[in-house]
Each structure stands twice: as C-alpha cells, then as structure tokens.
Design a protein around this motif. Structure first.
Motif, PDB file in Angstrom:
ATOM      1  N   ASP A  48      44.750  34.069  30.741  1.00 40.49           N
ATOM      2  CA  ASP A  48      44.471  35.128  29.775  1.00 40.49           C
ATOM      3  C   ASP A  48      42.985  35.490  29.734  1.00 40.49           C
ATOM      4  O   ASP A  48      42.596  36.423  29.028  1.00 40.49           O
ATOM      5  CB  ASP A  48      44.919  34.687  28.374  1.00 40.49           C
ATOM      6  CG  ASP A  48      46.445  34.549  28.292  1.00 40.49           C
ATOM      7  OD1 ASP A  48      47.125  35.257  29.054  1.00 40.49           O
ATOM      8  OD2 ASP A  48      46.922  33.737  27.478  1.00 40.49           O
ATOM      9  N   GLU A  49      42.180  34.741  30.461  1.00 34.33           N
ATOM     10  CA  GLU A  49      40.742  35.000  30.453  1.00 34.33           C
ATOM     11  C   GLU A  49      40.420  36.293  31.197  1.00 34.33           C
ATOM     12  O   GLU A  49      41.000  36.599  32.232  1.00 34.33           O
ATOM     13  CB  GLU A  49      39.998  33.832  31.105  1.00 34.33           C
ATOM     14  CG  GLU A  49      40.132  32.521  30.335  1.00 34.33           C
ATOM     15  CD  GLU A  49      39.337  31.412  30.998  1.00 34.33           C
ATOM     16  OE1 GLU A  49      38.671  31.691  32.020  1.00 34.33           O
ATOM     17  OE2 GLU A  49      39.369  30.282  30.490  1.00 34.33           O
ATOM     18  N   LYS A  50      39.488  37.046  30.641  1.00 34.09           N
ATOM     19  CA  LYS A  50      39.057  38.281  31.279  1.00 34.09           C
ATOM     20  C   LYS A  50      38.050  37.986  32.387  1.00 34.09           C
ATOM     21  O   LYS A  50      37.373  36.958  32.378  1.00 34.09           O
ATOM     22  CB  LYS A  50      38.418  39.209  30.243  1.00 34.09           C
ATOM     23  CG  LYS A  50      39.382  39.680  29.169  1.00 34.09           C
ATOM     24  CD  LYS A  50      38.692  40.674  28.239  1.00 34.09           C
ATOM     25  CE  LYS A  50      39.679  41.214  27.217  1.00 34.09           C
ATOM     26  NZ  LYS A  50      39.051  42.220  26.325  1.00 34.09           N
ATOM     27  N   ALA A  51      37.976  38.897  33.340  1.00 35.31           N
ATOM     28  CA  ALA A  51      36.996  38.768  34.410  1.00 35.31           C
ATOM     29  C   ALA A  51      35.603  39.024  33.828  1.00 35.31           C
ATOM     30  O   ALA A  51      35.362  40.052  33.187  1.00 35.31           O
ATOM     31  CB  ALA A  51      37.298  39.762  35.521  1.00 35.31           C
ATOM     32  N   GLN A  52      34.709  38.087  34.052  1.00 36.90           N
ATOM     33  CA  GLN A  52      33.347  38.192  33.527  1.00 36.90           C
ATOM     34  C   GLN A  52      32.456  38.893  34.556  1.00 36.90           C
ATOM     35  O   GLN A  52      32.228  38.372  35.645  1.00 36.90           O
ATOM     36  CB  GLN A  52      32.784  36.799  33.207  1.00 36.90           C
ATOM     37  CG  GLN A  52      33.594  36.030  32.177  1.00 36.90           C
ATOM     38  CD  GLN A  52      33.612  36.702  30.820  1.00 36.90           C
ATOM     39  OE1 GLN A  52      32.580  37.236  30.377  1.00 36.90           O
ATOM     40  NE2 GLN A  52      34.767  36.693  30.162  1.00 36.90           N
ATOM     41  N   THR A  71      36.973  49.137  26.792  1.00 35.15           N
ATOM     42  CA  THR A  71      37.458  48.284  25.707  1.00 35.15           C
ATOM     43  C   THR A  71      38.967  48.060  25.821  1.00 35.15           C
ATOM     44  O   THR A  71      39.728  49.001  26.035  1.00 35.15           O
ATOM     45  CB  THR A  71      37.147  48.926  24.342  1.00 35.15           C
ATOM     46  OG1 THR A  71      35.735  49.099  24.238  1.00 35.15           O
ATOM     47  CG2 THR A  71      37.629  48.056  23.203  1.00 35.15           C
ATOM     48  N   GLY A  73      40.523  46.239  28.140  1.00 35.23           N
ATOM     49  CA  GLY A  73      40.972  45.967  29.497  1.00 35.23           C
ATOM     50  C   GLY A  73      40.923  44.494  29.834  1.00 35.23           C
ATOM     51  O   GLY A  73      40.817  43.623  28.965  1.00 35.23           O
ATOM     52  N   GLU A  74      41.010  44.210  31.141  1.00 32.77           N
ATOM     53  CA  GLU A  74      40.982  42.829  31.617  1.00 32.77           C
ATOM     54  C   GLU A  74      39.600  42.429  32.106  1.00 32.77           C
ATOM     55  O   GLU A  74      39.459  41.432  32.797  1.00 32.77           O
ATOM     56  CB  GLU A  74      42.002  42.662  32.760  1.00 32.77           C
ATOM     57  CG  GLU A  74      43.444  42.939  32.371  1.00 32.77           C
ATOM     58  CD  GLU A  74      43.946  41.972  31.311  1.00 32.77           C
ATOM     59  OE1 GLU A  74      43.539  40.786  31.363  1.00 32.77           O
ATOM     60  OE2 GLU A  74      44.728  42.394  30.448  1.00 32.77           O
ATOM     61  N   VAL A  75      38.592  43.226  31.764  1.00 36.58           N
ATOM     62  CA  VAL A  75      37.227  42.973  32.218  1.00 36.58           C
ATOM     63  C   VAL A  75      36.307  42.868  31.017  1.00 36.58           C
ATOM     64  O   VAL A  75      36.392  43.680  30.086  1.00 36.58           O
ATOM     65  CB  VAL A  75      36.739  44.095  33.157  1.00 36.58           C
ATOM     66  CG1 VAL A  75      35.304  43.834  33.602  1.00 36.58           C
ATOM     67  CG2 VAL A  75      37.651  44.215  34.372  1.00 36.58           C
ATOM     68  N   ALA A  76      35.415  41.867  31.028  1.00 37.01           N
ATOM     69  CA  ALA A  76      34.398  41.704  29.991  1.00 37.01           C
ATOM     70  C   ALA A  76      33.029  41.944  30.613  1.00 37.01           C
ATOM     71  O   ALA A  76      32.681  41.299  31.612  1.00 37.01           O
ATOM     72  CB  ALA A  76      34.475  40.305  29.382  1.00 37.01           C
ATOM     73  N   THR A 124      39.972  44.237  39.175  1.00 41.38           N
ATOM     74  CA  THR A 124      38.696  44.382  38.457  1.00 41.38           C
ATOM     75  C   THR A 124      37.903  45.600  38.926  1.00 41.38           C
ATOM     76  O   THR A 124      37.506  46.427  38.095  1.00 41.38           O
ATOM     77  CB  THR A 124      37.854  43.099  38.610  1.00 41.38           C
ATOM     78  OG1 THR A 124      38.596  41.991  38.073  1.00 41.38           O
ATOM     79  CG2 THR A 124      36.528  43.241  37.881  1.00 41.38           C
ATOM     80  N   GLU A 127      39.567  48.859  37.747  1.00 42.84           N
ATOM     81  CA  GLU A 127      39.392  49.127  36.318  1.00 42.84           C
ATOM     82  C   GLU A 127      37.982  49.643  36.033  1.00 42.84           C
ATOM     83  O   GLU A 127      37.798  50.564  35.231  1.00 42.84           O
ATOM     84  CB  GLU A 127      39.663  47.852  35.518  1.00 42.84           C
ATOM     85  CG  GLU A 127      39.699  48.068  34.018  1.00 42.84           C
ATOM     86  CD  GLU A 127      40.197  46.846  33.270  1.00 42.84           C
ATOM     87  OE1 GLU A 127      39.935  46.759  32.051  1.00 42.84           O
ATOM     88  OE2 GLU A 127      40.845  45.991  33.888  1.00 42.84           O
TER      89      GLU A 127
END
Length: 409
Positions: A48-52, A71, A73-76, A124, A127
């Motif tokens: 569940d962790e987002k891509a940093q 905001t 999405g799967e990216v931080a 990633t 996105e």
C-alpha cells in the motif's frame, strides 16, 4: 448396438480414471479459482506504500501546482534542494524510488526528466506524465485567457452515434453480447480439438500398439468402434468442462460477481445458443473422425503427434481467421472461408453471431459441413478398419490407400 456402448463405456471409464485426467482437472480447477479471485490475490501481495519520488524544481513555480494535480495517486512527491548528482546516487541506493527534475521550455511550459534505478516500472512515470500534461494544459489555458467552462467545452467529446440501416441489424449492445459468446465458442472449439482430438488419436494408437485392436476389429464393426471412441472421449471432455464450469461459477459467485451480467449473455436470443451448440457438435465430430482415422494409421504412440500436426495447423489457421473476423465479419475473405467445411464451425457461427446472414448461406454451410462429415465417416470407417491392422513406418497417403485395400479383402 451393445458393442458400441461397450466401446464407449470402456473409453469413457478408462480416461475418467486416468491419473493424467485427475491431475489436469485438479490443477485447472485451482487455476480457475485463482483467476476468479485474482484481484484479491494481487491486492494481498501489493504494497500500500506509495512510490517516493524526489523533485528538483528548477523553475521554482511548478512543484506546488504539480502536487495538486497528483493528489490521491500512487506517487508521493518530496521537494529537495540537493544537487542532481547526489540525488541520482540516492536513487541508486534505494533512498528514493525516482527523481523528477522539472524545468520550463521557451514558452514557459513545463518539461521533465524522470530518473529511476530501472525503467521497468511504467505506472509511476505514466502517472507523473499525466499530471504534468494536465498542468501544461491548465497553464496554456491561463496564458490564452480561457475560463474553466471554455476548457470543459473544448475537451468535451464529440457526439458520435452509429445507426444501422438494415431492419434486422443488431444493436451495439447485442453485438457486444454476441462477441462474448462467439469468443467463448471459438476458444472452446480450439481447446476441444487441441486437447481431446489428440486424446482420440492416442487412444486408438495405444490399443493398436498392444494388439488389442486385432481382437476388437473381428468382433466390433468399424463404425461402432470408431464412434464408440469418439463419443467416449467427447463424454470425458464434457465431464471435465462441466467440472470447470461449476468451479468457475462457484468461484465467481463467492467473489461477489454476478456471473451472467459479467459474461453479458443475459439478453441474447435463444437461436444464437442453438447455433452455438450445432456448430460446436458438428465441428467436434468433423475433427474427431479425422483424429481417430489418423490414430489408426500409426503403430506407436510416439508417431501420433507428427501425423496429427497438419490437422492442428488447420484448426490454428481457422482460429486466427476467426480472430480477424471478430472485427471484420463481413469481409469477403471471412465470408468465403466460412463455407470451407474445416473452417465453417468457427467462421459461419462468427458471422451469424455478429451480422445478418441469409438463410440460404446458413443452409448451404450446414449441407457442406454435414456432407463432409458423412464422407469422412464413410472413408474413415474403411481406413480405420484396415489401418488398425497395419504396422510399420508411417506414410499417411500411402497407408490410407493400403488400409482401404485391406478392408476390401
């Protein structure tokens, strides 16, 4: 007739109790259950962790608007002030999943370069690219002085409708539902022939190699023996497919999916299912007779595969033409090929399911298909009776002629 049921029952019982049948059925059922719950399985193994992603904003003004676009999405995103070289090293060492460097082109619009340890991951960067495209559109609109309403109108999709002029032409919904059934039948026919056609040939060759055939031929008429094996293997295949269907239905039901709505078969006319059954049975019988005859010509099981390969190639060609025909069912090539008996079970049903086919074409196709099956049964019975008594090297056409001559004696 009792001898026919004896051969059929023996073939069915032997194949049903075979370890290969039990193992294959069990493994396939497990795969079906896995596919029915694939979303839950993927979710279980997906983090569940987002891509940093580290961001270096050389413009000083793009980072803020970009974070608003991405905001949820799967990216931080994290803005950093490090030098580019140090940031790339941090990506290599795994401190960051990626590095995004923002800059502006001559018109002041955003452009970017994305760095990652590898470029295998597409989610990633896609996105990020989508968010940047939206940002570029917003900036371009602001430069031109366009309002939000004007932008919405600009990107509003064009109104486009498809209307069929033929009175009995299928609607878009009917076509989509028919495509599902057509694809299911095409795939089922292809798998039936590949999986169970070879089984028929192998069954005949196995008994022939054990010299059991010499006893059977003298006591059971060739037609009864031929059809006993064909129907016996057909029952095995139907039993296995029924198990697969029950397992798939139960697995989909347990996963909370509405099966008939998922398949889109709840509004199809009954005639489509009738045609599906007819073409499926006739197609299976056509190829089953071929496989049984070819199996009677070999004296070793090892020789079965090379001999049945041309028939498998015919099925593969029919399947490929059908895949093409799904998008062009009224093309002259598909129409012409649908009258070829070895292609008809797939292609004519495809045409019936997707377009309006004249009744005389359907009748002609059935006549050609039934006539070809009758001819194969007539010739096949002669070749079968003589072929099971022949041993030695395989030469298909020469052996067929010799088998027919043996039958006459």
């Amino acid at each position: 007739m009792n001898k026919f049921f004896l051969v059929m029952g023996h073939t069915y019982g032997t194949k049903l109790k075979a370890k290969s049948f039990l193992v294959t059925t069990a493994i396939t059922c497990l795969l079906i259950i896995g596919l029915a719950n694939i979303q839950s399985i993927i979710k279980f193994f997906t983090s569940d962790e987002k891509a940093q992603v580290a961001v270096i904003d050389r413009t000083g003004s793009l980072y803020g608007p970009l974070t608003k676009q991405i905001t949820g999405g799967e990216v931080a995103l994290t803005k950093i002030t490090d030098m580019e070289k140090e940031a790339k090293e941090a990506v290599k060492e795994g401190e960051w999943d990626g590095l995004l460097i923002l800059s502006a082109d001559e018109g002041g619009l955003p452009r970017a370069v994305y760095y990652a340890k590898t470029i295998v991951d597409n989610q990633t960067p896609e996105e990020l690219a989508q968010a940047l495209s939206q940002l570029k559109t917003a900036l371009s609109a602001a430069k031109l002085g366009l309002t939000n309403e004007q932008m919405a109108e600009l990107y509003k999709p064009v109104s486009f409708q498809k209307v069929a002029l033929e009175e009995d032409a299928k609607t878009e919904e009917e076509l989509n539902q028919a495509r599902v059934l057509v694809y299911v039948l095409l795939f089922a026919m292809y798998m039936f022939v590949l999986m169970y056609g070879g089984m028929i040939a192998t069954e005949v060759a196995t008994e022939k190699s054990s010299r059991v055939m010499e006893i059977l031929v003298s006591s059971v008429p060739p037609i009864q023996q031929l059809f006993g094996k064909i129907i016996g293997v057909a029952l095995v295949s139907l039993t296995q497919f029924f198990i697969f269907f029950v397992v798939a239905f139960a697995a989909l039901k347990m996963s909370g999916q509405e099966v008939w709505r998922l398949l889109g078969l709840d509004h199809l006319p009954t005639s489509i299912f009738v045609y599906a059954l007819l073409f499926f049975l006739l197609g299976y019988l056509l190829y089953a007779v071929l496989f049984a005859v070819l199996g009677s010509l070999v004296s070793r099981v090892e020789d079965v595969q090379p001999l049945i390969t041309p028939v498998i190639m015919i099925v593969a060609i029919a399947f490929m033409i059908a895949m093409f025909g799904l998008n062009a069912p009224d093309s002259p090539f598909v129409i012409g090929a649908s009258f070829v008996p070895f292609f008809a079970p797939l292609l004519m049903f495809l045409r019936i399911g997707l377009v309006s086919v004249p009744s005389w074409e359907v009748a002609l196709c059935f006549a050609l298909l039934v006539g070809t099956i009758a001819f194969l049964i007539y010739v096949g019975a002669k070749v079968y009776r003589g072929g099971v008594l022949m041993y030695g090297r395989v030469n298909m056409f020469k052996d067929m002629k010799q088998a027919i001559q043996l039958t006459k004696k």
